[in-house]
Structures are given as structure tokens and as C-alpha cells.
Design a protein around this motif. Structure first.
Motif, PDB file in Angstrom:
ATOM      1  N   SER A  23       0.919  -1.210  -0.054  1.00  0.00           N
ATOM      2  CA  SER A  23      -0.027  -0.014   0.029  1.00  0.00           C
ATOM      3  C   SER A  23       1.023   1.257   0.016  1.00  0.00           C
ATOM      4  CB  SER A  23      -0.734  -0.093   1.316  1.00  0.00           C
ATOM      5  OG  SER A  23      -1.798   1.171   1.097  1.00  0.00           O
ATOM      6  N   PRO A  24       0.865   1.952  -0.900  1.00  0.00           N
ATOM      7  CA  PRO A  24      -0.053   1.931  -2.117  1.00  0.00           C
ATOM      8  C   PRO A  24       0.076   0.971  -3.124  1.00  0.00           C
ATOM      9  CG  PRO A  24       1.576   3.721  -2.243  1.00  0.00           C
ATOM     10  CD  PRO A  24       1.801   3.159  -1.086  1.00  0.00           C
ATOM     11  N   ALA A  25      -0.708   0.647  -3.907  1.00  0.00           N
ATOM     12  CA  ALA A  25      -0.679  -0.517  -4.812  1.00  0.00           C
ATOM     13  C   ALA A  25       0.496  -0.332  -5.996  1.00  0.00           C
ATOM     14  CB  ALA A  25      -2.105  -0.791  -5.879  1.00  0.00           C
ATOM     15  N   GLN A  26       1.027   0.570  -6.076  1.00  0.00           N
ATOM     16  CA  GLN A  26       2.160   0.682  -6.984  1.00  0.00           C
ATOM     17  C   GLN A  26       2.901   1.928  -6.471  1.00  0.00           C
ATOM     18  OE1 GLN A  26       0.559   1.399 -10.928  1.00  0.00           O
ATOM     19  NE2 GLN A  26       1.016   3.508 -10.796  1.00  0.00           N
ATOM     20  N   GLY A  27       4.297   1.815  -6.942  1.00  0.00           N
ATOM     21  CA  GLY A  27       5.073   2.885  -6.374  1.00  0.00           C
ATOM     22  C   GLY A  27       6.636   2.574  -6.553  1.00  0.00           C
ATOM     23  N   TYR A  57       7.449  -0.874  -8.327  1.00  0.00           N
ATOM     24  CA  TYR A  57       6.598  -2.067  -7.987  1.00  0.00           C
ATOM     25  C   TYR A  57       5.134  -1.933  -8.430  1.00  0.00           C
ATOM     26  CZ  TYR A  57       4.705  -0.018  -3.678  1.00  0.00           C
ATOM     27  OH  TYR A  57       3.836   0.699  -2.873  1.00  0.00           O
ATOM     28  N   VAL A  58       4.481  -2.965  -8.947  1.00  0.00           N
ATOM     29  CA  VAL A  58       3.099  -2.653  -9.307  1.00  0.00           C
ATOM     30  C   VAL A  58       2.476  -3.849  -8.835  1.00  0.00           C
ATOM     31  CG1 VAL A  58       1.241  -2.653 -11.297  1.00  0.00           C
ATOM     32  CG2 VAL A  58       3.640  -1.343 -11.489  1.00  0.00           C
ATOM     33  N   THR A  59       1.097  -3.628  -8.117  1.00  0.00           N
ATOM     34  CA  THR A  59       0.375  -4.980  -7.714  1.00  0.00           C
ATOM     35  C   THR A  59      -0.326  -5.403  -8.706  1.00  0.00           C
ATOM     36  OG1 THR A  59       0.486  -3.845  -5.516  1.00  0.00           O
ATOM     37  CG2 THR A  59      -1.286  -5.647  -5.873  1.00  0.00           C
ATOM     38  N   ALA A  60      -0.138  -6.485  -9.231  1.00  0.00           N
ATOM     39  CA  ALA A  60      -0.777  -7.082 -10.512  1.00  0.00           C
ATOM     40  C   ALA A  60      -2.230  -7.602  -9.973  1.00  0.00           C
ATOM     41  CB  ALA A  60       0.023  -8.203 -11.506  1.00  0.00           C
ATOM     42  N   ALA A  61      -2.200  -8.209  -8.855  1.00  0.00           N
ATOM     43  CA  ALA A  61      -3.442  -8.896  -8.393  1.00  0.00           C
ATOM     44  C   ALA A  61      -3.317  -8.869  -6.777  1.00  0.00           C
ATOM     45  CB  ALA A  61      -3.663 -10.124  -9.032  1.00  0.00           C
ATOM     46  N   VAL A  62      -4.611  -8.958  -6.341  1.00  0.00           N
ATOM     47  CA  VAL A  62      -4.753  -9.254  -4.858  1.00  0.00           C
ATOM     48  C   VAL A  62      -5.553 -10.360  -4.678  1.00  0.00           C
ATOM     49  CG1 VAL A  62      -4.431  -6.787  -4.064  1.00  0.00           C
ATOM     50  CG2 VAL A  62      -6.892  -7.607  -4.727  1.00  0.00           C
ATOM     51  N   PHE A  63      -5.487 -11.016  -3.469  1.00  0.00           N
ATOM     52  CA  PHE A  63      -5.845 -12.382  -3.069  1.00  0.00           C
ATOM     53  C   PHE A  63      -6.834 -12.272  -1.830  1.00  0.00           C
ATOM     54  CE2 PHE A  63      -2.356 -13.364  -5.814  1.00  0.00           C
ATOM     55  CZ  PHE A  63      -3.253 -13.638  -7.013  1.00  0.00           C
TER      56      PHE A  63
END
Length: 166
Positions: A23-27, A57-63
Motif C-alpha cells: 500500500s499504495p498498490a504501486q510505487g 513495483y506494481v500490484t498485479a493482483a490481490v487475493f
């Protein structure tokens, strides 16, 4: 090729499956990394000393949110592109923002949730969930741009599929 590595003149992208999600999802994570003062076998983010380390980084998916608004993810798929290449850089950086790599005994402090733990066991993952997905560089002699991509290994692909069901 060693000069390209030394100059960090390479494209390097890794895929990590993490406990929780960044968090954040990318940065960008920009810190100094050096030996831990408490454990010489570990690297750590330092306030002074060490060497500059930069990970995008980039969050590609959350589970694991189960369609619940505001629920905290229990795991994530994160793509990390390195600007520098320090020892354990991705593992240290992701842990420093609260999303350690699953299966990492050195930097993955804390335990994943029971469903994530069960998915790890079912997938047969007995290592860090970290994969070098892309390596790109300009050939030092011909000047040709080369780029190599590899799919997730079977254990990580299985774990991703199991996490997607949470």
C-alpha cells in the motif's frame, strides 16, 4: 555482460507472491540497503551507510478479499522492476513496506493466514515465491536489443491459482 550488470544497464522484472499487499498498490521504494546490525546474515534498510537501492513495483493482483469492500488482501502478486541490484533487494524492500515474499524464511516475519498457508502447502511451494520474469539488455557487441521472458514456475503458478480462489 558483466559491465552491463555493474552499470545496472539492464531491464530486470521479477514477480513475487506476497503476504498481504503493498500500500499504495504501486510505487517506488528508494532506500539504502546494507548489512543488518542485528544479524550479519541479513540485509536491512538503513538510515545511513549501505548503498542506494531502488525498486519500482506494481500490484498485479490481490487475493483473499472475497469480494468484501474494504477487506485487507491476504496475498498479492507484485511485479518489481529493479533500478539497482543489491543483495536481497526485492525481499528487503517488500518486507519493509509490509508485504514480504511468501516462503521467505529470512525476511518474511510473521505467518500468512491459514488459507494462504494451506495454499502454499497444496502448491508444493518450499521456497521463496519470487521469480525472475524478464531480463533485457543491449548486446554489448552487436548492439541488438535482447529481451527474455519466462513464465512462472509450476509451483508459483499453482499457488497463484489457489490464491485466486480465496
Amino acid at each position: 555482460l558483466s559491465a552491463l550488470f555493474a552499470a545496472h544497464d539492464l531491464e530486470r522484472t521479477y514477480v513475487a507472491l506476497t503476504r498481504g499487499a503493498p500500500s499504495p498498490a504501486q510505487g517506488e521504494i528508494r532506500t539504502r540497503i546494507g548489512r543488518s546490525a542485528n544479524d550479519r546474515k541479513k540485509m536491512a534498510v538503513l538510515k545511513a551507510g549501505g548503498r542506494e537501492a531502488v525498486t519500482h513495483y506494481v500490484t498485479a493482483a490481490v487475493f483473499g478479499v472475497g469480494g468484501k469492500p474494504g477487506a485487507r488482501p491476504t496475498a498479492a502478486k507484485v511485479r518489481c522492476t529493479l533500478e539497482t541490484g543489491r543483495t536481497h533487494q526485492i525481499r528487503v524492500h517488500l518486507a519493509s513496506i509490509g508485504a514480504p515474499v511468501l516462503g521467505d524464511p529470512l525476511y518474511g516475519a510473521g505467518s500468512p493466514t491459514a488459507p494462504v498457508k494451506a495454499a502454499i502447502a497444496e502448491a508444493g511451494l518450499n521456497r521463496q515465491a519470487l521469480h525472475a520474469a524478464v531480463l533485457g539488455f543491449r548486446h554489448p557487441i552487436t548492439g541488438q536489443a535482447l529481451r527474455f521472458e519466462t513464465a512462472l514456475p509450476a509451483d508459483m503458478a499453482a499457488l497463484e491459482a489457489l490464491l485466486a480462489r480465496l
